[in-house]
Design a protein around this motif. Structure first.
Motif, PDB file in Angstrom:
ATOM      1  N   VAL A  27      11.252 -47.030 -34.825  1.00 58.31           N
ATOM      2  CA  VAL A  27      12.245 -46.812 -35.868  1.00 58.31           C
ATOM      3  C   VAL A  27      11.698 -47.240 -37.206  1.00 58.31           C
ATOM      4  O   VAL A  27      10.915 -48.169 -37.317  1.00 58.31           O
ATOM      5  CB  VAL A  27      13.567 -47.592 -35.627  1.00 58.31           C
ATOM      6  N   SER A  28      12.134 -46.538 -38.204  1.00 63.81           N
ATOM      7  CA  SER A  28      11.758 -46.859 -39.563  1.00 63.81           C
ATOM      8  C   SER A  28      13.050 -47.263 -40.245  1.00 63.81           C
ATOM      9  O   SER A  28      14.059 -46.583 -40.119  1.00 63.81           O
ATOM     10  CB  SER A  28      11.187 -45.593 -40.184  1.00 63.81           C
ATOM     11  N   LEU A  29      13.024 -48.365 -40.926  1.00 62.26           N
ATOM     12  CA  LEU A  29      14.239 -48.863 -41.552  1.00 62.26           C
ATOM     13  C   LEU A  29      14.098 -48.856 -43.062  1.00 62.26           C
ATOM     14  O   LEU A  29      13.132 -49.369 -43.602  1.00 62.26           O
ATOM     15  CB  LEU A  29      14.450 -50.301 -41.069  1.00 62.26           C
ATOM     16  N   GLY A  69      -0.751 -49.483 -38.316  1.00 64.61           N
ATOM     17  CA  GLY A  69       0.609 -49.991 -38.223  1.00 64.61           C
ATOM     18  C   GLY A  69       1.278 -49.269 -37.076  1.00 64.61           C
ATOM     19  O   GLY A  69       0.601 -48.698 -36.217  1.00 64.61           O
ATOM     20  N   ARG A  70       2.603 -49.259 -37.080  1.00 61.15           N
ATOM     21  CA  ARG A  70       3.288 -48.546 -36.003  1.00 61.15           C
ATOM     22  C   ARG A  70       3.138 -47.048 -36.205  1.00 61.15           C
ATOM     23  O   ARG A  70       2.804 -46.583 -37.281  1.00 61.15           O
ATOM     24  CB  ARG A  70       4.772 -48.942 -35.993  1.00 61.15           C
ATOM     25  N   ARG A  71       3.393 -46.325 -35.159  1.00 59.84           N
ATOM     26  CA  ARG A  71       3.278 -44.852 -35.176  1.00 59.84           C
ATOM     27  C   ARG A  71       1.949 -44.395 -35.756  1.00 59.84           C
ATOM     28  O   ARG A  71       1.879 -43.389 -36.457  1.00 59.84           O
ATOM     29  CB  ARG A  71       4.440 -44.243 -35.971  1.00 59.84           C
ATOM     30  N   GLY A  72       0.903 -45.180 -35.500  1.00 56.04           N
ATOM     31  CA  GLY A  72      -0.428 -44.754 -35.924  1.00 56.04           C
ATOM     32  C   GLY A  72      -0.632 -44.710 -37.432  1.00 56.04           C
ATOM     33  O   GLY A  72      -1.606 -44.137 -37.917  1.00 56.04           O
TER      34      GLY A  72
HETATM   35  P1  ATP Z   1       8.873 -48.745 -42.402  1.00 54.08           P
HETATM   36  O1  ATP Z   1       9.996 -49.328 -41.602  1.00 54.08           O
HETATM   37  O2  ATP Z   1       9.030 -48.899 -43.868  1.00 54.08           O
HETATM   38  O3  ATP Z   1       8.473 -47.374 -41.983  1.00 54.08           O
HETATM   39  P2  ATP Z   1       6.933 -49.858 -40.862  1.00 54.08           P
HETATM   40  O4  ATP Z   1       6.827 -51.310 -40.566  1.00 54.08           O
HETATM   41  O5  ATP Z   1       7.485 -48.982 -39.805  1.00 54.08           O
HETATM   42  O6  ATP Z   1       7.687 -49.680 -42.189  1.00 54.08           O
HETATM   43  P3  ATP Z   1       4.333 -49.252 -40.390  1.00 54.08           P
HETATM   44  O7  ATP Z   1       4.013 -47.868 -40.067  1.00 54.08           O
HETATM   45  O8  ATP Z   1       4.556 -50.172 -39.274  1.00 54.08           O
HETATM   46  O9  ATP Z   1       5.553 -49.289 -41.320  1.00 54.08           O
HETATM   47  O10 ATP Z   1       3.232 -49.940 -41.332  1.00 54.08           O
HETATM   48  C1  ATP Z   1       2.325 -49.194 -42.038  1.00 54.08           C
HETATM   49  C2  ATP Z   1       2.783 -49.011 -43.472  1.00 54.08           C
HETATM   50  O11 ATP Z   1       2.594 -50.220 -44.200  1.00 54.08           O
HETATM   51  C3  ATP Z   1       1.899 -48.005 -44.190  1.00 54.08           C
HETATM   52  O12 ATP Z   1       2.436 -46.728 -44.087  1.00 54.08           O
HETATM   53  C4  ATP Z   1       1.891 -48.498 -45.636  1.00 54.08           C
HETATM   54  O13 ATP Z   1       3.000 -48.003 -46.332  1.00 54.08           O
HETATM   55  C5  ATP Z   1       2.074 -49.978 -45.502  1.00 54.08           C
HETATM   56  N1  ATP Z   1       0.795 -50.720 -45.622  1.00 54.08           N
HETATM   57  C6  ATP Z   1      -0.450 -50.362 -45.220  1.00 54.08           C
HETATM   58  N2  ATP Z   1      -1.350 -51.326 -45.457  1.00 54.08           N
HETATM   59  C7  ATP Z   1      -0.672 -52.332 -46.039  1.00 54.08           C
HETATM   60  C8  ATP Z   1      -1.054 -53.610 -46.509  1.00 54.08           C
HETATM   61  N3  ATP Z   1      -2.295 -54.079 -46.423  1.00 54.08           N
HETATM   62  N4  ATP Z   1      -0.078 -54.377 -47.068  1.00 54.08           N
HETATM   63  C9  ATP Z   1       1.195 -53.952 -47.164  1.00 54.08           C
HETATM   64  N5  ATP Z   1       1.613 -52.757 -46.730  1.00 54.08           N
HETATM   65  C10 ATP Z   1       0.693 -51.943 -46.165  1.00 54.08           C
END
Ligand code: ATP
Ligand code: BTN
Length: 241
Positions: A227-229, A41-44
């Motif tokens: 950003v994390s929301l 996902g974002r930020r690794g």
């Molecule tokens: P936030 O704003 O809540 O931080 P984000 O979109 O920035 O969300 P990301 O880091 O982009 O979060 O996405 C990875 C996160 O998504 C992981 O940390 C985990 O919590 C969640 N995740 C991982 N795999 C899945 C999946 N298959 N389905 C739903 N959520 C998942």
């Protein structure tokens, strides 16, 4: 858009694979994998990608890298879900949620003047890992049956074609639709950027794709990026669809 689909059994991350081949393949090349060993996902952060889900990356070559391209993915996924009778909302900037849970995430990565990788992860028939049970959902959980992945991919690509076409001509209209489909506007939000934490109310998605947050100190524009929301009242949200 002419899609050229490359199917892999297993890969580290379809986004990484797509980046490795991007300069040698035409726009519209789609890399799809049955499972990813290092889905991200974002930020690794880790993206759980066991077999049964739809994990893919589309190679695009737009005239310029634009953060709003992530919306093409989010709009396509909400349309696809609507085709299956599932009402979904967009959590700005890159998630799709159903009934308070995340069903899909979009990760765009680009190289200026070369390409943009639009990576989409959609939980379809895959199991949801235990640690995500409270925060994630899948199409099969919601519909009570398995859905053939090829059908989901084909339909989703049709929606992506349409939104990408509109994005190239009138990006403002893409943002307008995101504004309608996001469920965060009017809600209190907590924005976490690096070490900074900002509290306020999400009031608008601006034409450049950024989020306008009203804070006690005045309005603040949040750019898509690292950003994390958080939405404290998330549990009570009724999503638009
Ligand atoms: P936030 O704003 O809540 O931080 P984000 O979109 O920035 O969300 P990301 O880091 O982009 O979060 O996405 C990875 C996160 O998504 C992981 O940390 C985990 O919590 C969640 N995740 C991982 N795999 C899945 C999946 N298959 N389905 C739903 N959520 C998942
Ligand atoms: C997020 O919620 O932050 C984005 C998750 C993106 C996951 C998809 S799965 C296909 C592509 N390959 C990856 O490693 N990530 C994206």
């Amino acid at each position: 858009m002419e899609w050229n689909i490359v199917t892999l059994d297993e890969v580290d991350s379809t986004n990484e694979y797509a980046k490795r081949i991007a300069s040698e393949v035409p726009e519209g090349t789609v890399v799809v994998a049955r499972r990813q060993t290092a889905g991200k996902g974002r930020r690794g952060r880790r993206w759980a990608s066991p077999e049964g889900g739809l994990w893919f990356s589309v190679i695009l070559k737009p005239p310029r890298v634009d953060p709003r391209l992530v919306f093409v993915g989010a709009l396509g996924v909400t349309d696809l879900l609507r085709d299956f009778g599932v009402s979904a909302g967009i959590k700005w900037p890159n998630d799709v949620w159903v009934e308070g849970r995340k069903i899909a995430g979009i990760l765009t990565e680009g190289k200026a003047n070369e390409y943009v990788i639009l990576g989409i992860g959609l939980n379809v028939n895959n199991p949801i890992p235990e640690e995500l049970e409270k925060t994630a959902t899948s199409m099969s959980t919601l519909l009570g049956r398995e859905i053939p992945l090829e059908v989901v991919l084909q339909r989703l690509l049709e929606h992506l074609s349409r939104w990408y076409g509109l994005f190239l001509k009138e990006p403002g209209r893409v943002v307008e639709e995101v504004r309608k489909r996001t469920f965060i506007l009017g809600r209190p939000v907590v924005v976490i950027t690096g070490e900074k934490v900002l509290r306020g109310r999400a009031v608008d998605v601006l034409d450049d794709g950024s989020l306008l947050v009203e804070t006690p100190e005045g309005p603040v524009k949040i750019l898509y990026g690292d950003v994390s929301l958080r939405i404290p009242e998330m549990d009570t949200i009724e999503q638009k669809g």
